[in-house]
Write a protein that holds these residues in place. Structure first.
Motif, short mmCIF file in Angstrom:
data_model
loop_
_atom_site.label_atom_id
_atom_site.label_comp_id
_atom_site.label_asym_id
_atom_site.label_seq_id
_atom_site.Cartn_x
_atom_site.Cartn_y
_atom_site.Cartn_z
N LYS A 1 0.80 -1.23 0.00
CA LYS A 1 0.00 0.00 0.00
C LYS A 1 0.83 1.28 0.00
O LYS A 1 0.39 2.31 -0.50
N LYS A 2 2.05 1.21 0.58
CA LYS A 2 2.85 2.43 0.70
C LYS A 2 4.06 2.43 -0.23
O LYS A 2 4.78 3.42 -0.30
N GLY A 3 4.33 1.30 -0.90
CA GLY A 3 5.46 1.24 -1.83
C GLY A 3 6.81 1.26 -1.16
O GLY A 3 7.81 1.69 -1.77
N VAL A 4 6.89 0.80 0.09
CA VAL A 4 8.16 0.79 0.81
C VAL A 4 8.88 -0.53 0.53
O VAL A 4 8.30 -1.60 0.67
N LEU A 5 10.15 -0.47 0.11
CA LEU A 5 10.93 -1.68 -0.11
C LEU A 5 11.67 -2.01 1.18
O LEU A 5 12.55 -1.27 1.61
N ILE A 6 11.28 -3.12 1.81
CA ILE A 6 11.84 -3.51 3.11
C ILE A 6 12.63 -4.80 2.95
O ILE A 6 12.17 -5.75 2.32
N ALA B 1 15.71 -2.83 7.10
CA ALA B 1 16.21 -1.69 6.32
C ALA B 1 15.16 -1.33 5.28
O ALA B 1 14.40 -2.17 4.83
N ILE B 2 15.13 -0.05 4.91
CA ILE B 2 14.15 0.40 3.93
C ILE B 2 14.82 1.18 2.81
O ILE B 2 15.79 1.88 3.01
N ILE B 3 14.25 1.02 1.62
CA ILE B 3 14.66 1.82 0.47
C ILE B 3 13.40 2.39 -0.16
O ILE B 3 12.40 1.69 -0.28
N GLY B 4 13.46 3.65 -0.54
CA GLY B 4 12.29 4.27 -1.18
C GLY B 4 11.49 5.08 -0.19
O GLY B 4 12.03 5.80 0.63
N ASN B 5 10.16 4.96 -0.26
CA ASN B 5 9.29 5.71 0.64
C ASN B 5 9.53 5.31 2.08
O ASN B 5 9.72 4.13 2.38
N LYS B 6 9.51 6.26 2.98
CA LYS B 6 9.76 5.94 4.38
C LYS B 6 8.46 5.52 5.07
O LYS B 6 7.36 5.78 4.60
N ILE B 7 8.62 4.81 6.20
CA ILE B 7 7.48 4.45 7.04
C ILE B 7 7.23 5.62 7.98
O ILE B 7 8.12 6.02 8.74
N ASN B 8 6.03 6.17 7.91
CA ASN B 8 5.78 7.36 8.74
C ASN B 8 5.57 6.99 10.21
O ASN B 8 5.29 5.84 10.55
N ASN C 1 14.09 -1.04 15.14
CA ASN C 1 15.30 -0.44 14.58
C ASN C 1 15.19 -0.37 13.07
O ASN C 1 15.09 -1.40 12.40
N ILE C 2 15.19 0.84 12.53
CA ILE C 2 15.20 1.02 11.08
C ILE C 2 16.63 1.33 10.68
O ILE C 2 17.17 2.38 11.02
N VAL C 3 17.24 0.37 9.99
CA VAL C 3 18.67 0.48 9.69
C VAL C 3 18.94 1.59 8.68
O VAL C 3 19.83 2.40 8.84
N LYS C 4 18.14 1.64 7.60
CA LYS C 4 18.35 2.66 6.57
C LYS C 4 17.00 3.18 6.11
O LYS C 4 16.07 2.42 5.97
N ASN C 5 16.95 4.48 5.86
CA ASN C 5 15.74 5.06 5.28
C ASN C 5 16.18 6.19 4.38
O ASN C 5 16.51 7.26 4.83
N TYR C 6 16.19 5.91 3.07
CA TYR C 6 16.77 6.84 2.12
C TYR C 6 15.94 8.10 1.89
O TYR C 6 16.32 8.97 1.16
#
Length: 439
Positions: free
Chosen positions: A279-284, A299-306, A328-333
């Motif tokens: 639904k949010k397009g987040v690559l986890i 870790a996440i790439i793309g849209n962040k988790i709000n 723990n969110i390792v990466k959020n671009y």
């Protein structure tokens, strides 16, 4: 004159009669034959020992190649259930001599199985980690259900006068026992103790629930207790049996509850992550769920988790009894602050924009991109990059192409390639970019 054959006339009585006729297992039980059959299957010696060794060898090969058909074939000939059913029966009929014999042969069974799988996986070419092996290192509540249901099916099948389905029911027992033992042997052979520990934990849980299922049905069918002439000795033996039954039954309840909570925790996280992806397009990726420490990392790439979604997840977990979970969110671009000095991730993003605008080639940042690709999926062995010239005889086009080499046992390669290709197209803002798998 028509005979009613004892069938009730009213609806309620008819339903009770139907249910009793359908689910009654007492009338078709052959107690003496069942006890004799189970006792006969307890010893692991002679032909039974060799059949066990060969079935474990076949199952190890099946797990090593991730072949479900081979593993099932091994289960069809496996004699693993004998000693475990013997333990459950001995507890159910107060037979201390059968209990000793069953425990002894259970030990022989475990040692032979571990030695066989250890020797197989000691050969270097058979030491690759496969999904089938990895799946046996982390038990969940479904494994408990398989073991308990398999134990119930087998003892009920054994109790019938007709033994037509006994062998087939034995497959359910082997399902719960053989793969964990083979995986434990793999852990010993490769020195990967988390494989050995996780598999033996799964095997122990399955053993307990299979023995418990046998005990429950034996008592439900009211098998006669073993008689002892010496009343004092009978009392001592009864006490030993009761303590043994208690030692088996209490852990059964504990393990079931523990694994249920762990499965519920993991399922809640999985639903959340799936929702964010769809639904949010987040690559986890790099998801690590630790129920015992109440900690989640990814870790996440793309849209962040709000923050609202994260708080919603924490509230849901708290309502289910998992308070103070650390996420723990390792990466959020997407979390970069435009007013701050650019960090490494932001530099890579700016570089990607320059790539898209042909300001300088992908080769200039190939090392950074390849590291990110490997972080997305550790099954990737090698990444290559090249530019393909494509002609339709009217014009020539240049296609930037990444070539990815995967581990041999990797599944869903096409899906994984498409996932990385979509990410790279977004990252480089180049819809023509291709990702291809190579051998």
């Amino acid at each position: 004159m028509e005979v009613n054959e004892g069938k009730p006339d009213n609806l309620g009585g008819g339903i009770r009669f139907f249910l009793k006729e359908t689910f009654n297992i007492i009338d078709d039980t052959d107690v003496n034959a069942t006890i004799d059959d189970i006792k006969a299957g307890v010893p692991i010696k002679g032909q039974t020992a060799w059949v066990l060794i060969f079935s474990i060898l076949i199952a190890s090969a099946g797990l090593n190649t991730s072949s479900t058909a081979v593993v099932i074939g091994a289960m069809l000939i496996s004699p693993l259930m004998g000693p475990i059913m013997g333990i459950g029966l001995s507890l159910g009929i107060n037979d201390i001599f059968l209990l000793r014999k069953a425990v002894k042969n259970f030990g022989i069974m475990v040692v032979l199985s571990l030695i066989t799988s250890f020797l197989y996986f000691s050969i270097p070419v058979f030491q690759n980690e496969t999904p089938e092996l990895i799946a046996r290192t982390a038990p969940d509540v479904r494994d408990v259900i398989i073991a308990f249901a398999g134990g119930l099916a087998l003892i009920i099948a054994f109790s019938r006068r007709s033994k037509a389905i006994t062998t087939i029911s034995g497959v359910a027992i082997a399902t719960a026992l053989m793969p964990p033992l083979c995986t434990a042997g793999f852990g010993l052979a490769t020195g990967k103790w988390h494989f050995f520990g996780g598999a033996m934990f799964l095997f122990s849980i399955n053993t307990i629930f299979i023995a418990t299922a046998t005990f429950v049905i034996v008592r439900f069918l009211k098998f006669p207790f073993e008689h002892y002439l010496d009343s004092k000795r009978k009392k001592i033996i009864s006490n030993v049996i009761y303590v043994s039954a208690f030692v088996i039954l209490i852990p059964s309840v504990f393990f079931f509850y523990k694994l249920y909570k762990q499965s519920d925790f993991n399922q809640t996280i999985s639903h959340f992550i799936q929702e964010q992806k769809e639904k949010k397009g987040v690559l986890i990726f790099d998801i690590d769920k630790n129920h015992s420490k109440k900690e989640i990392s990814f870790a996440i790439i793309g849209n962040k988790i709000n923050e609202k979604d994260l708080n919603k997840l924490k509230t849901l977990l708290s309502q289910k009894g998992y308070g103070n979970v650390k996420i723990n969110i390792v990466k959020n671009y997407q979390e970069s602050d435009k007013n701050k000095t650019l960090n490494e991730d932001e530099k890579i993003l700016l570089t990607s924009q320059k790539i898209a605008n042909n300001q300088y080639p992908i080769a200039a940042v190939f090392e950074d991109i390849s590291k990110e690709i490997h972080a997305i999926d550790t099954c990737i062995v090698e990444v290559s990059y090249g530019r393909i010239l494509k002609s339709n005889f009217d014009s020539i086009d240049t296609i930037p192409t990444f070539y990815i080499k995967w581990k041999e046992e990797t599944i869903d390669v096409d899906f994984k390639n498409n996932q990385i290709q979509n990410w790279l197209r977004v990252k480089t803002e180049n819809p023509k970019l291709k990702v291809l798998a190579i051998q």
